[in-house]
Design a protein around this motif. Structure first.
Motif, PDB file in Angstrom:
ATOM      1  N   GLY A  69       0.820  -1.197   0.000  1.00  0.00           N
ATOM      2  CA  GLY A  69       0.000   0.000   0.000  1.00  0.00           C
ATOM      3  C   GLY A  69       0.859   1.254   0.000  1.00  0.00           C
ATOM      4  N   ILE A  70       0.187   2.386   0.076  1.00  0.00           N
ATOM      5  CA  ILE A  70       0.874   3.682   0.028  1.00  0.00           C
ATOM      6  C   ILE A  70       0.792   4.337   1.407  1.00  0.00           C
ATOM      7  N   PHE A  71       1.930   4.466   2.066  1.00  0.00           N
ATOM      8  CA  PHE A  71       2.006   5.092   3.382  1.00  0.00           C
ATOM      9  C   PHE A  71       2.221   6.600   3.200  1.00  0.00           C
ATOM     10  N   VAL A  72       1.333   7.384   3.802  1.00  0.00           N
ATOM     11  CA  VAL A  72       1.405   8.846   3.707  1.00  0.00           C
ATOM     12  C   VAL A  72       1.742   9.358   5.101  1.00  0.00           C
ATOM     13  N   ILE A  73       2.943   9.918   5.238  1.00  0.00           N
ATOM     14  CA  ILE A  73       3.482  10.196   6.575  1.00  0.00           C
ATOM     15  C   ILE A  73       3.648  11.693   6.804  1.00  0.00           C
ATOM     16  N   GLU A  74       3.021  12.188   7.856  1.00  0.00           N
ATOM     17  CA  GLU A  74       3.170  13.579   8.295  1.00  0.00           C
ATOM     18  C   GLU A  74       4.027  13.571   9.557  1.00  0.00           C
ATOM     19  N   THR A  75       5.143  14.299   9.532  1.00  0.00           N
ATOM     20  CA  THR A  75       6.043  14.315  10.689  1.00  0.00           C
ATOM     21  C   THR A  75       5.894  15.610  11.479  1.00  0.00           C
ATOM     22  N   LYS A  76       5.958  15.485  12.794  1.00  0.00           N
ATOM     23  CA  LYS A  76       5.869  16.641  13.693  1.00  0.00           C
ATOM     24  C   LYS A  76       7.018  16.560  14.694  1.00  0.00           C
ATOM     25  N   ASN A  77       7.699  17.677  14.875  1.00  0.00           N
ATOM     26  CA  ASN A  77       8.851  17.703  15.779  1.00  0.00           C
ATOM     27  C   ASN A  77       8.580  18.575  17.006  1.00  0.00           C
ATOM     28  N   TYR A  78       7.336  18.511  17.510  1.00  0.00           N
ATOM     29  CA  TYR A  78       6.961  19.299  18.678  1.00  0.00           C
ATOM     30  C   TYR A  78       7.490  18.661  19.962  1.00  0.00           C
ATOM     31  N   ARG A  79       7.564  19.465  21.014  1.00  0.00           N
ATOM     32  CA  ARG A  79       7.868  18.939  22.343  1.00  0.00           C
ATOM     33  C   ARG A  79       6.749  19.336  23.296  1.00  0.00           C
ATOM     34  N   PHE A 110      -5.138  13.819   6.033  1.00  0.00           N
ATOM     35  CA  PHE A 110      -6.294  13.421   5.235  1.00  0.00           C
ATOM     36  C   PHE A 110      -6.315  14.207   3.920  1.00  0.00           C
ATOM     37  N   GLY A 111      -5.975  15.507   4.010  1.00  0.00           N
ATOM     38  CA  GLY A 111      -5.896  16.330   2.803  1.00  0.00           C
ATOM     39  C   GLY A 111      -4.827  15.821   1.848  1.00  0.00           C
ATOM     40  N   HIS A 112      -3.708  15.335   2.410  1.00  0.00           N
ATOM     41  CA  HIS A 112      -2.642  14.776   1.575  1.00  0.00           C
ATOM     42  C   HIS A 112      -3.127  13.517   0.838  1.00  0.00           C
ATOM     43  N   VAL A 113      -3.854  12.670   1.566  1.00  0.00           N
ATOM     44  CA  VAL A 113      -4.373  11.437   0.962  1.00  0.00           C
ATOM     45  C   VAL A 113      -5.347  11.767  -0.168  1.00  0.00           C
ATOM     46  N   LYS A 114      -6.239  12.740   0.055  1.00  0.00           N
ATOM     47  CA  LYS A 114      -7.210  13.113  -0.979  1.00  0.00           C
ATOM     48  C   LYS A 114      -6.508  13.638  -2.228  1.00  0.00           C
ATOM     49  N   ALA A 115      -5.432  14.402  -2.053  1.00  0.00           N
ATOM     50  CA  ALA A 115      -4.678  14.914  -3.201  1.00  0.00           C
ATOM     51  C   ALA A 115      -4.041  13.764  -3.980  1.00  0.00           C
ATOM     52  N   LEU A 116      -3.517  12.779  -3.260  1.00  0.00           N
ATOM     53  CA  LEU A 116      -2.923  11.611  -3.917  1.00  0.00           C
ATOM     54  C   LEU A 116      -3.983  10.768  -4.622  1.00  0.00           C
ATOM     55  N   GLU A 117      -5.147  10.626  -3.997  1.00  0.00           N
ATOM     56  CA  GLU A 117      -6.240   9.887  -4.636  1.00  0.00           C
ATOM     57  C   GLU A 117      -6.626  10.529  -5.961  1.00  0.00           C
ATOM     58  N   ALA A 118      -6.705  11.870  -5.970  1.00  0.00           N
ATOM     59  CA  ALA A 118      -7.068  12.584  -7.196  1.00  0.00           C
ATOM     60  C   ALA A 118      -5.984  12.417  -8.254  1.00  0.00           C
ATOM     61  N   LEU A 119      -4.728  12.471  -7.834  1.00  0.00           N
ATOM     62  CA  LEU A 119      -3.612  12.333  -8.775  1.00  0.00           C
ATOM     63  C   LEU A 119      -3.569  10.924  -9.371  1.00  0.00           C
ATOM     64  N   LEU A 120      -3.901   9.925  -8.563  1.00  0.00           N
ATOM     65  CA  LEU A 120      -3.783   8.526  -8.977  1.00  0.00           C
ATOM     66  C   LEU A 120      -5.154   7.911  -9.269  1.00  0.00           C
ATOM     67  N   ASP A 121      -6.084   8.736  -9.774  1.00  0.00           N
ATOM     68  CA  ASP A 121      -7.460   8.280  -9.954  1.00  0.00           C
ATOM     69  C   ASP A 121      -7.612   7.205 -11.030  1.00  0.00           C
ATOM     70  N   ASP A 122      -6.581   7.001 -11.854  1.00  0.00           N
ATOM     71  CA  ASP A 122      -6.678   5.942 -12.860  1.00  0.00           C
ATOM     72  C   ASP A 122      -6.283   4.574 -12.292  1.00  0.00           C
ATOM     73  N   TYR A 123      -5.908   4.534 -11.000  1.00  0.00           N
ATOM     74  CA  TYR A 123      -5.623   3.268 -10.321  1.00  0.00           C
ATOM     75  C   TYR A 123      -6.800   2.947  -9.404  1.00  0.00           C
ATOM     76  N   ALA A 124      -7.393   1.789  -9.587  1.00  0.00           N
ATOM     77  CA  ALA A 124      -8.570   1.428  -8.783  1.00  0.00           C
ATOM     78  C   ALA A 124      -8.165   0.792  -7.455  1.00  0.00           C
ATOM     79  N   LEU A 126      -6.738   1.669  -4.602  1.00  0.00           N
ATOM     80  CA  LEU A 126      -5.436   1.814  -3.954  1.00  0.00           C
ATOM     81  C   LEU A 126      -5.623   1.835  -2.443  1.00  0.00           C
ATOM     82  N   LYS A 127      -4.685   1.239  -1.739  1.00  0.00           N
ATOM     83  CA  LYS A 127      -4.734   1.230  -0.277  1.00  0.00           C
ATOM     84  C   LYS A 127      -3.806   2.312   0.268  1.00  0.00           C
ATOM     85  N   PHE A 128      -4.392   3.312   0.949  1.00  0.00           N
ATOM     86  CA  PHE A 128      -3.614   4.374   1.569  1.00  0.00           C
ATOM     87  C   PHE A 128      -3.569   4.144   3.072  1.00  0.00           C
TER      88      PHE A 128
END
Length: 243
Positions: A69-79, A110-124, A126-128
């Protein structure tokens, strides 16, 4: 000479304390961790900026395209303490008595995943797999069902997904499409930052005028567990809260 050395040390310390620099250090740490994945099964893309279907762009810290699948990773460096719930618009960072708010990274991702879904809409079908990764400098006290983890748990979290959903040739084609759409020039990056600031300004203006920026209804005073707050009059259909 000693004054020059002290001045240089002061500048270095100032730079290292910069949130931007800390964020880059945190992202680099994640890049190093992701580099340990088997490159016969996983392909890593870092710092990707792609167009959104609704206009503008979105910046994604890390994308791992794999046979699982496609792992979509958001990193945060807060303390400090990080508190919040799954559907809150904002979370809170607490360091002693100082409190700051941060946009809910689950929503952000979630917004990142939606953007990727739209970009890759010709692939049925897909597991995000969205993942929010905090550095160990943070103390997570969030109530969520999504994957919100410490960066030390990142590889384990990725590797626990072992159901093969596509072949390595599909992985390579998807990586090629994302790479082709990646907007890498500096002017595009600056435009992305301007879009974020503009959207935040529009939102603040709507709130100050008593308008819900999410659905357009009126904001009203409400009483909650922790006192008074402003919320959308269209509740429970709209759960926006003006923090």
């Amino acid at each position: 000479m000693i004054y020059i050395l002290l001045a240089i040390m002061f500048v270095i310390l100032f730079v290292l304390k910069s949130p931007t620099i800390k964020g880059k250090i945190g992202e680099k740490s994640v890049v190093n961790k992701l580099g340990r994945l088997d490159n016969d099964k996983y392909i890593i893309l870092n710092d990707v900026t792609i167009p959104k279907a609704s206009g503008g762009t979105t910046q994604i810290d890390h994308i791992v395209v794999s046979i699982y699948g496609i792992f979509v990773i958001e990193t945060k460096n807060y303390r400090g303490w990080i508190t919040g719930n799954e559907h809150d618009e904002y979370w809170r960072q607490t360091i002693y008595k100082r409190k700051e708010r941060l946009y809910n990274p689950i929503r952000q991702n979630f917004g990142h995943v939606k953007a990727l879904e739209a970009l890759l809409d010709d692939y049925a079908d897909l597991k995000f797999i969205p993942i929010v990764s905090f550095s160990s400098r943070a103390d997570l006290k969030v109530k969520v069902t999504s994957e919100v983890i410490y960066s030390t748990q990142l590889l384990k979290t990725i590797r626990q997904n072992q159901n093969i959903v596509m072949g390595i040739e599909d992985v390579k084609r998807i990586v090629g499409k994302i790479s082709s759409a990646n907007l890498t020039n500096r002017s595009t990056k600056r435009e992305h930052v301007r879009d974020i600031k503009k959207a935040e300004t529009v939102k603040k203006n709507k709130i100050s005028n008593g308008e819900c920026p999410k659905c357009g209804n009126h904001l009203v005073d409400r009483n909650g567990k922790y006192g008074k707050f402003k919320g959308c009059s269209n509740y429970p259909k709209c759960r926006f809260i003006a923090n």
